[in-house]
Design an enzyme around this catalytic site. Structure first.
Site, PDB file in Angstrom:
ATOM      1  N   CYS A  77     -27.946  38.641 -22.404  1.00 34.87           N
ATOM      2  CA  CYS A  77     -27.864  39.443 -23.745  1.00 34.87           C
ATOM      3  C   CYS A  77     -27.476  38.965 -24.861  1.00 34.87           C
ATOM      4  CB  CYS A  77     -27.255  40.861 -23.522  1.00 34.87           C
ATOM      5  SG  CYS A  77     -25.753  40.669 -22.450  1.00 34.87           S
TER       6      CYS A  77
ATOM      7  N   HIS B 180     -22.998  44.578 -28.591  1.00 34.56           N
ATOM      8  CA  HIS B 180     -22.390  43.129 -28.575  1.00 34.56           C
ATOM      9  C   HIS B 180     -22.300  42.617 -30.095  1.00 34.56           C
ATOM     10  CE1 HIS B 180     -22.127  43.120 -24.379  1.00 34.56           C
ATOM     11  NE2 HIS B 180     -23.126  42.302 -24.068  1.00 34.56           N
TER      12      HIS B 180
HETATM   13  P1  NAP Z   1     -25.378  48.555 -12.601  1.00 41.23           P
HETATM   14  O1  NAP Z   1     -25.165  49.663 -13.640  1.00 41.23           O
HETATM   15  O2  NAP Z   1     -24.438  48.107 -11.668  1.00 41.23           O
HETATM   16  O3  NAP Z   1     -26.957  48.884 -11.623  1.00 41.23           O
HETATM   17  C1  NAP Z   1     -27.074  48.025 -10.684  1.00 41.23           C
HETATM   18  C2  NAP Z   1     -28.401  48.409 -10.128  1.00 41.23           C
HETATM   19  O4  NAP Z   1     -28.911  47.671  -8.926  1.00 41.23           O
HETATM   20  C3  NAP Z   1     -28.639  50.101  -9.714  1.00 41.23           C
HETATM   21  O5  NAP Z   1     -29.683  50.331  -9.853  1.00 41.23           O
HETATM   22  C4  NAP Z   1     -28.432  49.758  -8.129  1.00 41.23           C
HETATM   23  O6  NAP Z   1     -29.217  50.540  -7.143  1.00 41.23           O
HETATM   24  C5  NAP Z   1     -29.392  48.464  -8.074  1.00 41.23           C
HETATM   25  N1  NAP Z   1     -29.093  47.787  -6.782  1.00 41.23           N
HETATM   26  C6  NAP Z   1     -27.832  47.392  -6.145  1.00 41.23           C
HETATM   27  N2  NAP Z   1     -27.824  46.846  -5.171  1.00 41.23           N
HETATM   28  C7  NAP Z   1     -29.223  46.948  -4.581  1.00 41.23           C
HETATM   29  C8  NAP Z   1     -29.969  46.637  -3.444  1.00 41.23           C
HETATM   30  N3  NAP Z   1     -29.553  46.091  -2.548  1.00 41.23           N
HETATM   31  N4  NAP Z   1     -31.412  46.962  -3.478  1.00 41.23           N
HETATM   32  C9  NAP Z   1     -31.992  47.510  -4.620  1.00 41.23           C
HETATM   33  N5  NAP Z   1     -31.192  47.929  -5.628  1.00 41.23           N
HETATM   34  C10 NAP Z   1     -30.044  47.341  -5.463  1.00 41.23           C
HETATM   35  O7  NAP Z   1     -25.872  47.005 -13.215  1.00 41.23           O
HETATM   36  P2  NAP Z   1     -26.527  46.852 -14.620  1.00 41.23           P
HETATM   37  O8  NAP Z   1     -25.570  46.772 -15.609  1.00 41.23           O
HETATM   38  O9  NAP Z   1     -27.688  47.800 -14.653  1.00 41.23           O
HETATM   39  O10 NAP Z   1     -26.949  45.385 -14.278  1.00 41.23           O
HETATM   40  C11 NAP Z   1     -27.983  45.099 -13.285  1.00 41.23           C
HETATM   41  C12 NAP Z   1     -28.036  43.501 -13.240  1.00 41.23           C
HETATM   42  O11 NAP Z   1     -29.100  43.371 -14.439  1.00 41.23           O
HETATM   43  C13 NAP Z   1     -26.945  42.637 -13.256  1.00 41.23           C
HETATM   44  O12 NAP Z   1     -26.549  42.342 -12.353  1.00 41.23           O
HETATM   45  C14 NAP Z   1     -27.668  41.405 -13.982  1.00 41.23           C
HETATM   46  O13 NAP Z   1     -28.191  40.455 -13.139  1.00 41.23           O
HETATM   47  C15 NAP Z   1     -28.809  42.103 -15.197  1.00 41.23           C
HETATM   48  N6  NAP Z   1     -28.147  42.134 -16.567  1.00 41.23           N
HETATM   49  C16 NAP Z   1     -28.516  41.336 -17.350  1.00 41.23           C
HETATM   50  C17 NAP Z   1     -28.006  41.521 -18.516  1.00 41.23           C
HETATM   51  C18 NAP Z   1     -28.669  40.620 -19.627  1.00 41.23           C
HETATM   52  O14 NAP Z   1     -27.800  39.910 -20.253  1.00 41.23           O
HETATM   53  N7  NAP Z   1     -29.663  40.126 -19.858  1.00 41.23           N
HETATM   54  C19 NAP Z   1     -27.085  42.325 -19.107  1.00 41.23           C
HETATM   55  C20 NAP Z   1     -26.857  43.217 -18.107  1.00 41.23           C
HETATM   56  C21 NAP Z   1     -27.356  43.112 -16.847  1.00 41.23           C
HETATM   57  P3  NAP Z   1     -28.097  52.039  -6.565  1.00 41.23           P
HETATM   58  O15 NAP Z   1     -28.189  53.031  -7.615  1.00 41.23           O
HETATM   59  O16 NAP Z   1     -28.864  52.256  -5.266  1.00 41.23           O
HETATM   60  O17 NAP Z   1     -26.867  51.308  -6.209  1.00 41.23           O
HETATM   61  O1  3JN Z   2     -21.312  40.968 -19.393  1.00 35.99           O
HETATM   62  C1  3JN Z   2     -22.280  41.127 -20.203  1.00 35.99           C
HETATM   63  O2  3JN Z   2     -22.087  41.527 -21.424  1.00 35.99           O
HETATM   64  C2  3JN Z   2     -23.774  40.705 -20.028  1.00 35.99           C
HETATM   65  C3  3JN Z   2     -23.870  40.415 -18.381  1.00 35.99           C
HETATM   66  C4  3JN Z   2     -24.758  39.991 -17.818  1.00 35.99           C
HETATM   67  C5  3JN Z   2     -25.005  39.862 -16.608  1.00 35.99           C
HETATM   68  C6  3JN Z   2     -24.012  40.639 -15.731  1.00 35.99           C
HETATM   69  C7  3JN Z   2     -23.967  40.267 -14.196  1.00 35.99           C
HETATM   70  C8  3JN Z   2     -24.692  39.278 -13.628  1.00 35.99           C
HETATM   71  C9  3JN Z   2     -25.637  38.866 -15.899  1.00 35.99           C
HETATM   72  C10 3JN Z   2     -26.641  38.245 -16.820  1.00 35.99           C
HETATM   73  O3  3JN Z   2     -27.903  38.712 -16.918  1.00 35.99           O
HETATM   74  O4  3JN Z   2     -26.446  37.038 -17.388  1.00 35.99           O
HETATM   75  C11 3JN Z   2     -25.592  38.630 -14.561  1.00 35.99           C
HETATM   76  C12 3JN Z   2     -26.603  37.666 -13.907  1.00 35.99           C
HETATM   77  O5  3JN Z   2     -27.705  38.030 -13.571  1.00 35.99           O
HETATM   78  O6  3JN Z   2     -26.166  36.297 -13.772  1.00 35.99           O
END
Ligand code: NAP
Ligand code: 3JN
Length: 349
Positions: free
Chosen positions: A129, A249
């Site tokens: 992000c 952010h």
């Molecule tokens: P979150 O609010 O904790 O949600 C996690 C999601 O993953 C929930 O839907 C959860 O489902 C699901 N999940 C967890 N374990 C699983 C499994 N074993 N099988 C299938 N689904 C599973 O996290 P979030 O903030 O949405 O972030 C999720 C991911 O997105 C992060 O880990 C990161 O890799 C990525 N992300 C990327 C950015 C970016 O910068 N582009 C920003 C934030 C996040 P349940 O409801 O079943 O637990």
């Molecule tokens: O902390 C933030 O503001 C952004 C977080 C992103 C994030 C959180 C957990 C795992 C990532 C990501 O997308 O870089 C990951 C990950 O997939 O490495």
């Protein structure tokens, strides 16, 4: 075809729920939406365009018949299921860091490098992000004047760390206001040894520490910038800080251009005409974007553009965006829009 069959993996998460909202606003044709999560959420219901959809546990065959799969359930889940989804014919748009630096995976911000999608082999990576909003704001500058150096400090919202971090901020704020002891369990990084309060605080650590004293979040910004801008020579240094804001952010970005004809007026002109950018910059009337300005918006907001007083080629600006939208869900759905437009919703044989 009457539309694409779309799956969202991580549908119950902070990002996944926004993906569903962004899909409601998508302009490409959607025939069906499948919602996937872990066993914990299987059977729960979410609504898409007024229709109830039951969440399913993710298994490899969840992707049979799926054309586009948006992944946001963490890197290890992407590693496990993205190859399975591609094997079954789905194009995966992965919002985790699992594949971002792989040479055969395009890392895409549509306003910046949409053409990289032509090389996809089934998986497309959505950048971090903090990287995305900086790229949207800097690409118009790079195109016109060249870029040699970036030094960025971020002020990141807790929603970037998931639903549990949002809850932690709210609970701690309440505890502080009630003069109760404050409990910290999640931030700065779920997997790290120590946790510190985020309410009324600022934490100079996002994700765990890696090489040379930088955190993974900082390494992501530095490496991803070079890949997206296709320039290994740009010098990039990042300091990432978590602040007690729910969404949006903010970044203080110092950059040095290559062309000494660059002026504040010229850069403002480029930004005013750049895709995905809203320039809000008038110190006289205190016009600049704040974190709240960006919440619920798809654009990246820029203000406080000014010349460095000592460095001939140096400038500073303030860049704000909704980390869950342009930083994650909207950029992913926008990639899907681009794939549709370019007729690339297919896995090459
Ligand atoms: P979150 O609010 O904790 O949600 C996690 C999601 O993953 C929930 O839907 C959860 O489902 C699901 N999940 C967890 N374990 C699983 C499994 N074993 N099988 C299938 N689904 C599973 O996290 P979030 O903030 O949405 O972030 C999720 C991911 O997105 C992060 O880990 C990161 O890799 C990525 N992300 C990327 C950015 C970016 O910068 N582009 C920003 C934030 C996040 P349940 O409801 O079943 O637990
Ligand atoms: O902390 C933030 O503001 C952004 C977080 C992103 C994030 C959180 C957990 C795992 C990532 C990501 O997308 O870089 C990951 C990950 O997939 O490495």
């Amino acid at each position: 075809m009457s539309g694409y069959h779309v799956a969202v993996l991580g549908a119950t998460g902070a990002v996944g729920t926004k993906m569903l909202e962004m899909l409601e606003e998508a302009t490409f044709p959607i025939a069906s939406v499948k919602l996937l999560a872990s066993k914990r959420s299987a059977g729960k219901v979410l609504s898409f365009k007024g229709q109830d959809i039951v969440i399913e546990e993710t298994i490899p065959d969840s992707f049979v018949g799926v054309d586009i799969a948006l992944f946001s359930a963490g890197g290890s889940i992407s590693k496990e299921f993205a190859p399975e989804a591609v094997k079954r014919g789905a194009v995966v748009i992965d919002n985790t860091s699992a594949y971002r630096m792989d040479v055969d995976v395009p890392l895409v911000v549509p306003e910046v490098n949409e053409a990289a999608l032509h090389t996809h082999q089934g998986i497309i990576a959505n950048p971090n992000c903090s990287t995305i909003q900086m790229m949207v704001a800097l690409e118009p500058v790079r195109k016109k004047y060249g870029l040699s150096r970036i030094i960025v400090s971020t002020y990141q919202a807790v929603s970037g760390a998931g639903i549990s971090a949002i809850n932690e901020l709210k609970e701690q704020a309440q505890q502080m206001l009630n003069d109760e002891p404050v409990e910290a369990h999640i931030l700065p990084a779920g997997g790290d040894k120590k946790h510190f309060p985020i309410a009324f605080n600022a934490l100079p650590q996002i994700d765990v520490f890696s090489d040379a004293g930088y955190t993974y979040e900082e390494w992501k910004m530095m490496n991803e910038t070079k890949k997206i801008m296709e320039d290994e020579t740009i010098k990039v240094a990042a300091t990432c800080v978590r602040i007690p804001v729910v969404s949006g952010h903010s970044e203080s970005v110092y950059f040095e251009v290559k062309d000494n004809s660059a002026t504040v007026f010229g850069i403002k002109h480029e930004l005013e005409h750049a895709p995905g950018v809203i320039l809000q910059d008038d110190p006289e009337s205190q016009l600049y974007p704040t974190a709240l300005t960006s919440v619920g918006k798809k654009e990246t907001f820029v203000g406080r553009l000014r010349k460095d007083l000592d460095e001939e080629l140096g400038f500073h600006m303030w860049v704000v965006s909704d980390n869950l939208l342009k930083g994650a869900a909207w950029n992913s759905v926008e990639i899907a829009e681009s794939l549709h437009k370019l007729d690339l919703v297919r896995v090459p044989k």
